[in-house]
Design a protein around this motif. Structure first.
Motif, PDB file in Angstrom:
ATOM      1  N   GLN A  46      -0.491 104.575  44.878  1.00 39.41           N
ATOM      2  CA  GLN A  46      -1.833 105.089  44.593  1.00 39.41           C
ATOM      3  C   GLN A  46      -1.801 106.546  44.135  1.00 39.41           C
ATOM      4  O   GLN A  46      -2.617 106.962  43.320  1.00 39.41           O
ATOM      5  CB  GLN A  46      -2.728 104.943  45.820  1.00 39.41           C
ATOM      6  CG  GLN A  46      -3.078 103.501  46.116  1.00 39.41           C
ATOM      7  CD  GLN A  46      -3.815 103.345  47.438  1.00 39.41           C
ATOM      8  OE1 GLN A  46      -3.531 104.044  48.411  1.00 39.41           O
ATOM      9  NE2 GLN A  46      -4.775 102.433  47.470  1.00 39.41           N
ATOM     10  N   LYS A  59       0.540 107.760  42.463  1.00 34.75           N
ATOM     11  CA  LYS A  59       1.349 107.742  41.241  1.00 34.75           C
ATOM     12  C   LYS A  59       2.629 108.569  41.383  1.00 34.75           C
ATOM     13  O   LYS A  59       3.082 109.221  40.452  1.00 34.75           O
ATOM     14  CB  LYS A  59       0.525 108.192  40.034  1.00 34.75           C
ATOM     15  CG  LYS A  59      -0.656 107.278  39.775  1.00 34.75           C
ATOM     16  CD  LYS A  59      -1.412 107.670  38.546  1.00 34.75           C
ATOM     17  CE  LYS A  59      -2.566 106.680  38.349  1.00 34.75           C
ATOM     18  NZ  LYS A  59      -3.238 106.850  37.090  1.00 34.75           N
ATOM     19  N   ARG A  87       1.436  92.951  42.368  1.00 36.43           N
ATOM     20  CA  ARG A  87       1.994  93.311  41.069  1.00 36.43           C
ATOM     21  C   ARG A  87       0.903  93.857  40.146  1.00 36.43           C
ATOM     22  O   ARG A  87       1.095  94.878  39.472  1.00 36.43           O
ATOM     23  CB  ARG A  87       2.676  92.092  40.451  1.00 36.43           C
ATOM     24  CG  ARG A  87       3.451  92.407  39.201  1.00 36.43           C
ATOM     25  CD  ARG A  87       4.239  91.212  38.689  1.00 36.43           C
ATOM     26  NE  ARG A  87       5.550  91.202  39.361  1.00 36.43           N
ATOM     27  CZ  ARG A  87       6.011  90.218  40.116  1.00 36.43           C
ATOM     28  NH1 ARG A  87       5.295  89.149  40.325  1.00 36.43           N
ATOM     29  NH2 ARG A  87       7.210  90.301  40.659  1.00 36.43           N
ATOM     30  N   LYS A  88      -0.274  93.226  40.146  1.00 33.56           N
ATOM     31  CA  LYS A  88      -1.393  93.688  39.304  1.00 33.56           C
ATOM     32  C   LYS A  88      -1.927  95.032  39.779  1.00 33.56           C
ATOM     33  O   LYS A  88      -2.242  95.906  38.976  1.00 33.56           O
ATOM     34  CB  LYS A  88      -2.506  92.644  39.284  1.00 33.56           C
ATOM     35  CG  LYS A  88      -2.150  91.431  38.481  1.00 33.56           C
ATOM     36  CD  LYS A  88      -3.265  90.418  38.461  1.00 33.56           C
ATOM     37  CE  LYS A  88      -2.793  89.193  37.685  1.00 33.56           C
ATOM     38  NZ  LYS A  88      -3.836  88.205  37.508  1.00 33.56           N
ATOM     39  N   ILE A  89      -2.024  95.195  41.090  1.00 31.85           N
ATOM     40  CA  ILE A  89      -2.495  96.476  41.644  1.00 31.85           C
ATOM     41  C   ILE A  89      -1.505  97.583  41.287  1.00 31.85           C
ATOM     42  O   ILE A  89      -1.903  98.653  40.827  1.00 31.85           O
ATOM     43  CB  ILE A  89      -2.688  96.371  43.168  1.00 31.85           C
ATOM     44  CG1 ILE A  89      -3.874  95.443  43.487  1.00 31.85           C
ATOM     45  CG2 ILE A  89      -2.895  97.753  43.789  1.00 31.85           C
ATOM     46  CD1 ILE A  89      -3.990  95.071  44.953  1.00 31.85           C
ATOM     47  N   LYS A  95       0.572  97.671  38.825  1.00 29.42           N
ATOM     48  CA  LYS A  95       0.512  97.902  37.383  1.00 29.42           C
ATOM     49  C   LYS A  95      -0.679  98.781  37.007  1.00 29.42           C
ATOM     50  O   LYS A  95      -0.576  99.635  36.133  1.00 29.42           O
ATOM     51  CB  LYS A  95       0.430  96.571  36.636  1.00 29.42           C
ATOM     52  CG  LYS A  95       0.534  96.704  35.140  1.00 29.42           C
ATOM     53  CD  LYS A  95       0.540  95.347  34.465  1.00 29.42           C
ATOM     54  CE  LYS A  95       0.635  95.524  32.960  1.00 29.42           C
ATOM     55  NZ  LYS A  95       0.641  94.238  32.270  1.00 29.42           N
ATOM     56  N   SER A  96      -1.806  98.602  37.711  1.00 31.31           N
ATOM     57  CA  SER A  96      -2.985  99.422  37.413  1.00 31.31           C
ATOM     58  C   SER A  96      -2.741 100.898  37.716  1.00 31.31           C
ATOM     59  O   SER A  96      -3.426 101.771  37.193  1.00 31.31           O
ATOM     60  CB  SER A  96      -4.214  98.923  38.186  1.00 31.31           C
ATOM     61  OG  SER A  96      -4.124  99.247  39.555  1.00 31.31           O
ATOM     62  N   TYR A  97      -1.744 101.195  38.560  1.00 27.82           N
ATOM     63  CA  TYR A  97      -1.364 102.571  38.867  1.00 27.82           C
ATOM     64  C   TYR A  97      -0.123 102.998  38.082  1.00 27.82           C
ATOM     65  O   TYR A  97       0.445 104.061  38.332  1.00 27.82           O
ATOM     66  CB  TYR A  97      -1.102 102.742  40.365  1.00 27.82           C
ATOM     67  CG  TYR A  97      -2.349 102.726  41.211  1.00 27.82           C
ATOM     68  CD1 TYR A  97      -3.128 103.869  41.351  1.00 27.82           C
ATOM     69  CD2 TYR A  97      -2.751 101.569  41.872  1.00 27.82           C
ATOM     70  CE1 TYR A  97      -4.270 103.864  42.122  1.00 27.82           C
ATOM     71  CE2 TYR A  97      -3.898 101.552  42.646  1.00 27.82           C
ATOM     72  CZ  TYR A  97      -4.652 102.699  42.764  1.00 27.82           C
ATOM     73  OH  TYR A  97      -5.788 102.692  43.529  1.00 27.82           O
ATOM     74  N   GLY A  98       0.332 102.153  37.172  1.00 27.93           N
ATOM     75  CA  GLY A  98       1.498 102.487  36.367  1.00 27.93           C
ATOM     76  C   GLY A  98       2.823 102.244  37.053  1.00 27.93           C
ATOM     77  O   GLY A  98       3.841 102.831  36.684  1.00 27.93           O
ATOM     78  N   THR A  99       2.831 101.371  38.060  1.00 32.73           N
ATOM     79  CA  THR A  99       4.042 101.086  38.829  1.00 32.73           C
ATOM     80  C   THR A  99       4.481  99.646  38.589  1.00 32.73           C
ATOM     81  O   THR A  99       3.667  98.731  38.630  1.00 32.73           O
ATOM     82  CB  THR A  99       3.794 101.302  40.339  1.00 32.73           C
ATOM     83  OG1 THR A  99       3.388 102.651  40.551  1.00 32.73           O
ATOM     84  CG2 THR A  99       5.037 101.024  41.158  1.00 32.73           C
ATOM     85  N   GLU A 100       5.761  99.477  38.368  1.00 34.18           N
ATOM     86  CA  GLU A 100       6.345  98.156  38.157  1.00 34.18           C
ATOM     87  C   GLU A 100       6.894  97.629  39.485  1.00 34.18           C
ATOM     88  O   GLU A 100       7.430  98.389  40.282  1.00 34.18           O
ATOM     89  CB  GLU A 100       7.479  98.278  37.136  1.00 34.18           C
ATOM     90  CG  GLU A 100       8.263  97.024  36.912  1.00 34.18           C
ATOM     91  CD  GLU A 100       9.510  97.262  36.072  1.00 34.18           C
ATOM     92  OE1 GLU A 100      10.287  96.320  35.917  1.00 34.18           O
ATOM     93  OE2 GLU A 100       9.715  98.397  35.585  1.00 34.18           O
TER      94      GLU A 100
END
Length: 123
Positions: free
Chosen positions: A37, A39, A61-63, A65-70
């Motif tokens: 969260q 980042k 995974r989607k959450i 990704k929304s923060y730019g994390t794989e």
């Protein structure tokens, strides 16, 4: 698993828990969420998918990704047939609830023993 992660990512920050993947209040898991969260991390790597969560990995995974994390799973090839996955999920759920039941019993027993000791000490 920890050694494997340390070898693959020697400079990475390591978060660890020794609790069920069914629980989302694990200290290490909460620290990962906080780091995502904020980042502070671009990738979360786990050896097995169920180490991050037993259920809801696609949502995580989607959450992330929304923060730019794989989210990377090192051994994703170990996924079995749908029947095997269902059986493992059911066993995990039963194990978790059994542990909770025994934990409650243990707490009741400790409370009872403590109360009896208090009564014996003060006639």
């Amino acid at each position: 698993q920890i050694q494997r992660l340390k070898q693959a990512y020697p400079d990475a920050e390591l978060f660890s828990d020794i609790r069920s993947g069914l629980k989302f209040d694990r200290p290490g898991f909460l620290k990962v969420l906080e780091a995502v969260q904020q980042k502070r991390i671009s990738k979360v790597v786990v050896v097995y998918e169920d180490r991050i969560a037993r259920f809801g990995v696609d949502l995580l995974r989607k959450i992330f990704k929304s923060y730019g994390t794989e989210l990377e799973i090192l051994d994703s090839a170990l996924i079995g047939t749908p029947e095997e996955e269902l059986a493992k999920d059911l066993i995990s759920i039963i194990t978790s609830f059994s542990a909770r039941l025994y934990g409650l019993r243990s707490h009741k027993t400790k409370t009872l023993i403590s109360t009896v000791r208090d009564v014996i000490k003060t006639p």
